[in-house]
Design an enzyme around this catalytic site. Structure first.
Site, PDB file in Angstrom:
ATOM      1  CG  ASP A 163     -43.173 -31.324 -37.967  1.00  0.00           C
ATOM      2  OD1 ASP A 163     -43.625 -31.573 -36.827  1.00  0.00           O
ATOM      3  OD2 ASP A 163     -43.310 -32.094 -38.929  1.00  0.00           O
ATOM      4  CG  HIS A 215     -42.466 -41.182 -37.543  1.00  0.00           C
ATOM      5  ND1 HIS A 215     -43.311 -41.653 -38.528  1.00  0.00           N
ATOM      6  CD2 HIS A 215     -41.839 -40.094 -38.077  1.00  0.00           C
ATOM      7  CE1 HIS A 215     -43.208 -40.869 -39.607  1.00  0.00           C
ATOM      8  NE2 HIS A 215     -42.324 -39.923 -39.351  1.00  0.00           N
ATOM      9  CD  GLU A 274     -45.235 -37.038 -40.815  1.00  0.00           C
ATOM     10  OE1 GLU A 274     -44.935 -35.972 -40.233  1.00  0.00           O
ATOM     11  OE2 GLU A 274     -44.413 -37.742 -41.436  1.00  0.00           O
ATOM     12  CD  GLU A 327     -45.945 -34.019 -36.432  1.00  0.00           C
ATOM     13  OE1 GLU A 327     -45.470 -33.070 -35.774  1.00  0.00           O
ATOM     14  OE2 GLU A 327     -45.570 -34.303 -37.595  1.00  0.00           O
ATOM     15  CG  ASP A 345     -46.215 -32.691 -40.967  1.00  0.00           C
ATOM     16  OD1 ASP A 345     -46.454 -31.885 -41.888  1.00  0.00           O
ATOM     17  OD2 ASP A 345     -45.106 -33.251 -40.807  1.00  0.00           O
ATOM     18  NE  ARG A 393     -45.538 -40.087 -45.377  1.00  0.00           N
ATOM     19  CZ  ARG A 393     -45.139 -39.441 -44.289  1.00  0.00           C
ATOM     20  NH1 ARG A 393     -44.105 -38.625 -44.329  1.00  0.00           N
ATOM     21  NH2 ARG A 393     -45.790 -39.591 -43.151  1.00  0.00           N
ATOM     22  CD  GLN A 428     -41.440 -36.776 -46.449  1.00  0.00           C
ATOM     23  OE1 GLN A 428     -42.569 -37.277 -46.473  1.00  0.00           O
ATOM     24  NE2 GLN A 428     -40.752 -36.658 -45.346  1.00  0.00           N
ATOM     25  CE1 TYR A 432     -34.293 -37.385 -47.104  1.00  0.00           C
ATOM     26  CE2 TYR A 432     -35.193 -38.228 -49.167  1.00  0.00           C
ATOM     27  CZ  TYR A 432     -34.381 -38.398 -48.055  1.00  0.00           C
ATOM     28  OH  TYR A 432     -33.681 -39.549 -47.892  1.00  0.00           O
ATOM     29  CE  LYS A 488     -43.125 -34.030 -43.798  1.00  0.00           C
ATOM     30  NZ  LYS A 488     -43.736 -34.948 -42.835  1.00  0.00           N
ATOM     31  CB  THR A 542     -49.898 -27.960 -40.835  1.00  0.00           C
ATOM     32  OG1 THR A 542     -48.731 -28.094 -41.652  1.00  0.00           O
ATOM     33  CG2 THR A 542     -49.666 -28.624 -39.492  1.00  0.00           C
ATOM     34  CB  THR A 592     -44.989 -39.068 -36.897  1.00  0.00           C
ATOM     35  OG1 THR A 592     -45.001 -38.171 -37.996  1.00  0.00           O
ATOM     36  CG2 THR A 592     -46.121 -40.063 -37.022  1.00  0.00           C
ATOM     37  CD  GLU A 624     -44.396 -44.682 -38.593  1.00  0.00           C
ATOM     38  OE1 GLU A 624     -43.902 -45.122 -37.558  1.00  0.00           O
ATOM     39  OE2 GLU A 624     -45.053 -43.625 -38.636  1.00  0.00           O
TER      40      GLU A 624
HETATM   41 CA    CA Z   1     -43.976 -34.297 -39.150  1.00  0.00          CA
END
Ligand code: CA
Length: 430
Positions: A127, A134, A199, A201, A233, A237, A240, A244, A253, A257, A360, A374
């Site tokens: 990814d 983004h 997300e 993509e 994706d 959050r 994450q 992360y 994640k 997907t 994204t 966002e």
């Molecule tokens: Ca992504």
């Protein structure tokens, strides 16, 4: 690269293809389909029908060199063929579907009667993070004064995702459990993600691979790309935000997907190639191994991308899904060829059927943002829906739908089909 297969006057004896919003004869995307639990087969979408490539191979109308690849149950072998052979197959398919050709209804299956499968056995999934709006918007939430890290304009940033949990459009997505630690709490707890997001993509399918230790020159990179799908994706959050650092995305994640089942080829997209947007004043030029004049001149795409949401309330009242955002692939800071050349620049071997996510794809304004993170500013500004509901993040029963179309004056617009998934409740915690 533009030829008679793109001729806007070309029509098909498959009458539903003529004027079709997604799959006119100028598109011809590949897919893997089955009917009545039969073995999956390779097909091509044409209007409301699927053309059975295995049947064509058996009938001897496909060149003998490609017939075995067309008779497989995944697209991996077809992806491995060089672009010239893929282009020749497109010429053959366009000719046999042309309205002046002999009609072969026995080669068609109604798409509505088909089950669609993952297009390929995905060996690896990577990814990227090439949507600069983004990257800026999410970076700003952590570093208001310095949203983009110094590497962003030099490196097509990416991480290795997980291939085993890539699923096809229509398959439900189970909300993940995980460790959550909001700023208001001192220790984490384990439970259902409260901040589940999507997300938007572009999915990029690797075609012919490269040997381990042998980089792909940027000028050759486009010839290693076999096609494009839509990719969601899914992102938790809250999980994450806690997990992360310092190694990047992991369980936030890799629970799912979603990919759309149709693979739109580089040949079909030829009329919709555009110059890569010039870099803003003051940005560094790409390093030489990522710079190719031809790629800069025609390495980007004009593809409109839509995100729609269908909540359980909308579904119950028969309301249409609500458009949450409309974006465009022209907002990618890196071309797909730059992503591929970067990925192989250290000698990493890419394989036919490997999958990339573009990152994204948000535009510059809120109505073009490609994630709820966002749109709702991290959940702080709930979004008002057409149904009278509000959303910070996704609720159980919500269905996210992506659609995309490439358009250019003088050409027939082509579509990608849908990429959709509905959220199921998290599993019980044992
Ligand atoms: Ca992504």
């Amino acid at each position: 690269m533009i030829d008679a297969t793109h001729d806007p006057a070309r029509r098909s004896w498959v009458t539903s293809a003529n004027g079709h919003d997604e799959f006119p004869i100028q598109n011809l995307p590949f897919c893997v389909f089955s009917r009545s639990n039969a073995t999956p087969r390779i097909g091509v979408a044409i209007g409301d029908e699927i053309l059975d490539l295995g049947a064509l191979a058996k009938a001897g109308v496909i060149d003998a060199s490609l017939a075995p690849a067309c008779s497989e149950t995944t697209l991996n072998a077809l992806f491995a063929t060089p672009p010239e052979a893929r282009g020749a197959l497109r010429q053959t398919l366009s000719a046999i579907l042309d309205e002046t050709a002999k009609q072969h209804a026995e080669w068609l299956t109604k798409a509505a009667d088909c089950v669609f499968h993952l297009p390929a056995r995905i060996g690896d999934y990577t990814d990227f993070f090439a949507g600069i709006h983004h990257a800026t918007n999410t970076g700003r939430q952590f570093r208001p004064d310095n949203p983009l890290l110094p590497n962003y304009k030099y490196v097509p940033v990416a991480y290795h995702g997980r291939a085993s949990s890539v699923i096809v459009s229509g398959q439900a997505v189970r909300r993940p459990n995980g460790q959550r630690k909001p700023a208001s709490e001192t220790v984490p707890s384990f439970g259902a993600s409260r901040n589940l997001d999507y997300e938007l993509e572009l999915g990029i399918w690797v075609g012919p691979g490269n040997a381990l230790g042998t980089p792909v020159p940027i000028a050759d990179a486009a010839s290693h790309i076999a096609g494009f799908s839509l990719l969601n994706d899914w992102s938790a959050r809250d999980i994450q935000g806690w997990e992360y650092q310092p190694l990047g995305p992991f369980l936030a994640k890799n629970f799912a997907t979603t990919i759309s089942p149709f693979v739109v080829t580089p040949e079909a997209l030829a009329p919709f190639r555009i110059p890569q947007a010039p870099r803003p004043e003051g940005d560094p030029a790409p390093l030489p191994h990522l710079f190719d004049a031809a790629d800069q001149a025609l390495g980007a795409f004009a593809i409109t991308l839509d995100v729609l949401l269908l909540t359980p309330t909308m579904r119950a009242t028969g309301a249409a899904p609500m458009l949450l955002a409309r974006s465009n692939t022209s907002h990618l800071y890196w071309t797909v060829a730059q992503m591929l050349a970067h990925h192989a620049s250290n000698g990493c071997n890419l394989m036919p059927g490997d999958l990339f996510g573009s990152g994204t794809i948000s535009g510059p304004t809120p109505e073009s943002y490609g994630s709820l993170l966002e749109i709702t500013a991290g959940g702080r500004q709930p979004l008002s829906l057409s149904s009278g509901e509000t959303r910070r993040f996704l609720e159980d029963g919500d269905e996210v739908i992506f659609r995309a179309h490439a358009a250019r004056e003088g050409y027939v617009s082509i579509g990608f089909g849908e990429c959709r998934g509905v959220i199921l409740p998290a599993p019980a915690i044992p």
